[in-house]
Write a protein that holds these residues in place. Structure first.
Motif, short mmCIF file in Angstrom:
data_model
loop_
_atom_site.label_atom_id
_atom_site.label_comp_id
_atom_site.label_asym_id
_atom_site.label_seq_id
_atom_site.Cartn_x
_atom_site.Cartn_y
_atom_site.Cartn_z
N VAL A 53 -91.00 25.39 -30.73
CA VAL A 53 -90.84 24.38 -29.49
C VAL A 53 -91.34 25.03 -28.27
O VAL A 53 -92.08 24.60 -27.49
N GLN A 54 -91.15 26.39 -28.43
CA GLN A 54 -91.73 27.32 -27.17
C GLN A 54 -93.15 27.17 -27.20
O GLN A 54 -94.01 27.29 -26.34
N ALA A 55 -93.73 27.31 -28.47
CA ALA A 55 -95.06 26.97 -28.64
C ALA A 55 -95.89 25.91 -28.48
O ALA A 55 -96.96 25.74 -27.91
N ARG A 56 -95.10 24.86 -29.02
CA ARG A 56 -95.94 23.50 -29.13
C ARG A 56 -95.26 22.49 -28.48
O ARG A 56 -95.60 21.14 -28.26
N GLY A 57 -93.91 22.54 -27.91
CA GLY A 57 -93.18 21.70 -27.23
C GLY A 57 -92.20 20.85 -28.27
O GLY A 57 -92.28 21.06 -29.46
N VAL A 58 -91.53 19.91 -27.46
CA VAL A 58 -90.52 19.07 -28.14
C VAL A 58 -91.05 18.19 -29.14
O VAL A 58 -90.85 17.75 -30.22
N VAL A 59 -92.10 17.26 -28.45
CA VAL A 59 -92.62 16.04 -29.00
C VAL A 59 -93.30 16.39 -30.37
O VAL A 59 -93.05 15.83 -31.33
N ALA A 60 -94.05 17.49 -30.50
CA ALA A 60 -94.84 18.04 -31.49
C ALA A 60 -93.72 18.42 -32.83
O ALA A 60 -93.92 18.49 -33.75
N ASN A 61 -92.46 18.80 -32.14
CA ASN A 61 -91.50 19.29 -33.27
C ASN A 61 -90.52 18.33 -33.43
O ASN A 61 -89.44 18.82 -34.15
N MET A 62 -90.61 17.02 -33.03
CA MET A 62 -89.53 16.09 -33.05
C MET A 62 -88.97 15.93 -34.59
O MET A 62 -87.70 15.88 -34.71
N PRO A 63 -89.92 15.77 -35.61
CA PRO A 63 -89.47 15.51 -37.11
C PRO A 63 -88.78 16.59 -37.66
O PRO A 63 -87.54 16.44 -38.05
N GLN A 64 -88.94 17.96 -37.23
CA GLN A 64 -88.30 19.03 -37.60
C GLN A 64 -86.87 18.97 -36.86
O GLN A 64 -85.69 19.69 -37.46
N LEU A 65 -86.86 18.75 -35.81
CA LEU A 65 -85.67 19.02 -35.07
C LEU A 65 -84.55 17.74 -35.62
O LEU A 65 -83.47 18.00 -35.63
N GLN A 66 -85.23 16.37 -35.83
CA GLN A 66 -84.19 15.69 -36.52
C GLN A 66 -83.79 16.02 -37.82
O GLN A 66 -82.51 15.93 -38.11
N VAL A 67 -84.59 16.57 -38.69
CA VAL A 67 -84.04 17.26 -39.89
C VAL A 67 -82.91 18.35 -39.67
O VAL A 67 -82.01 18.18 -40.41
N PHE A 68 -83.43 19.08 -38.85
CA PHE A 68 -82.44 20.03 -38.35
C PHE A 68 -80.86 19.58 -38.10
O PHE A 68 -80.12 19.96 -38.71
N GLN A 69 -80.99 18.74 -37.18
CA GLN A 69 -79.91 18.14 -36.73
C GLN A 69 -79.12 17.31 -37.85
O GLN A 69 -77.80 17.38 -37.82
N ARG A 70 -79.72 16.64 -38.65
CA ARG A 70 -78.98 15.73 -39.78
C ARG A 70 -78.39 16.83 -40.71
O ARG A 70 -77.37 16.88 -41.22
N ASN A 71 -79.00 17.97 -40.98
CA ASN A 71 -78.61 19.07 -41.80
C ASN A 71 -77.31 19.65 -41.03
O ASN A 71 -76.33 20.08 -41.81
N LEU A 72 -77.43 19.93 -39.88
CA LEU A 72 -76.32 20.50 -39.18
C LEU A 72 -75.01 19.63 -39.09
O LEU A 72 -74.00 20.10 -39.27
N ARG A 73 -75.31 18.38 -38.82
CA ARG A 73 -74.17 17.48 -38.92
C ARG A 73 -73.41 17.69 -40.27
O ARG A 73 -72.12 17.48 -40.34
N VAL A 74 -74.25 17.74 -41.39
CA VAL A 74 -73.47 17.70 -42.70
C VAL A 74 -73.06 18.84 -42.82
O VAL A 74 -71.80 19.12 -43.35
N TYR A 75 -73.38 20.24 -42.37
CA TYR A 75 -72.72 21.34 -42.61
C TYR A 75 -71.40 21.31 -41.73
O TYR A 75 -70.37 21.69 -42.10
N ILE A 76 -71.44 20.85 -40.29
CA ILE A 76 -70.31 20.74 -39.74
C ILE A 76 -69.12 19.88 -40.48
O ILE A 76 -68.03 20.18 -40.30
N SER A 77 -69.74 18.64 -40.79
CA SER A 77 -68.60 18.06 -41.75
C SER A 77 -67.93 18.66 -42.73
O SER A 77 -66.89 18.64 -43.20
N TYR A 78 -68.84 19.67 -43.48
CA TYR A 78 -68.47 20.16 -44.59
C TYR A 78 -67.25 21.10 -43.95
O TYR A 78 -66.38 21.42 -44.84
N LEU A 79 -67.83 21.95 -43.05
CA LEU A 79 -66.84 23.03 -42.50
C LEU A 79 -65.49 22.31 -42.02
O LEU A 79 -64.47 22.98 -42.11
N SER A 80 -65.70 20.94 -41.78
CA SER A 80 -64.51 20.59 -41.01
C SER A 80 -63.36 20.25 -41.95
O SER A 80 -62.17 20.02 -41.79
N ARG A 81 -63.98 20.06 -43.39
CA ARG A 81 -63.07 19.68 -44.48
C ARG A 81 -62.49 21.08 -45.30
O ARG A 81 -61.45 20.53 -45.96
N LEU A 82 -62.95 22.00 -44.90
CA LEU A 82 -62.25 23.08 -45.48
C LEU A 82 -60.87 23.44 -44.94
O LEU A 82 -60.56 23.27 -44.02
#
Length: 82
Positions: A53-82
């Protein structure tokens, strides 16, 4: 995990605004949260996204940011169930 949820929500807002500094700030906070709870893979990916993001900006990295956030939500959900 509450802080991670809040940072993730603010990351959504930062992406919608294409605000690179806010995206980097929230990713940096998430790196700290993920390090604390053992999310090593997500932590590493957040660090890579910060550099991208620092090198190329938000728009250029939007797909990667969205995948990261999906995976983060799954991980948070997993931790919440522990």
């Amino acid at each position: 995990m509450d802080e991670a949820r809040e940072d993730n929500a603010l990351l959504d807002l930062a992406q919608a605004r294409a605000d690179a500094s806010l995206v980097v700030e929230r990713l940096h906070r998430l790196v700290g949260s993920l390090a604390f709870v053992g999310g090593v893979d997500l932590e590493r990916r957040a660090e890579q996204l910060i550099a991208r993001v620092q090198a190329r900006g938000v728009v250029a990295n939007m797909p990667q940011l969205q995948v990261f956030q999906r995976n983060l939500r799954v991980y948070i959900s997993y931790l919440s169930r522990l």
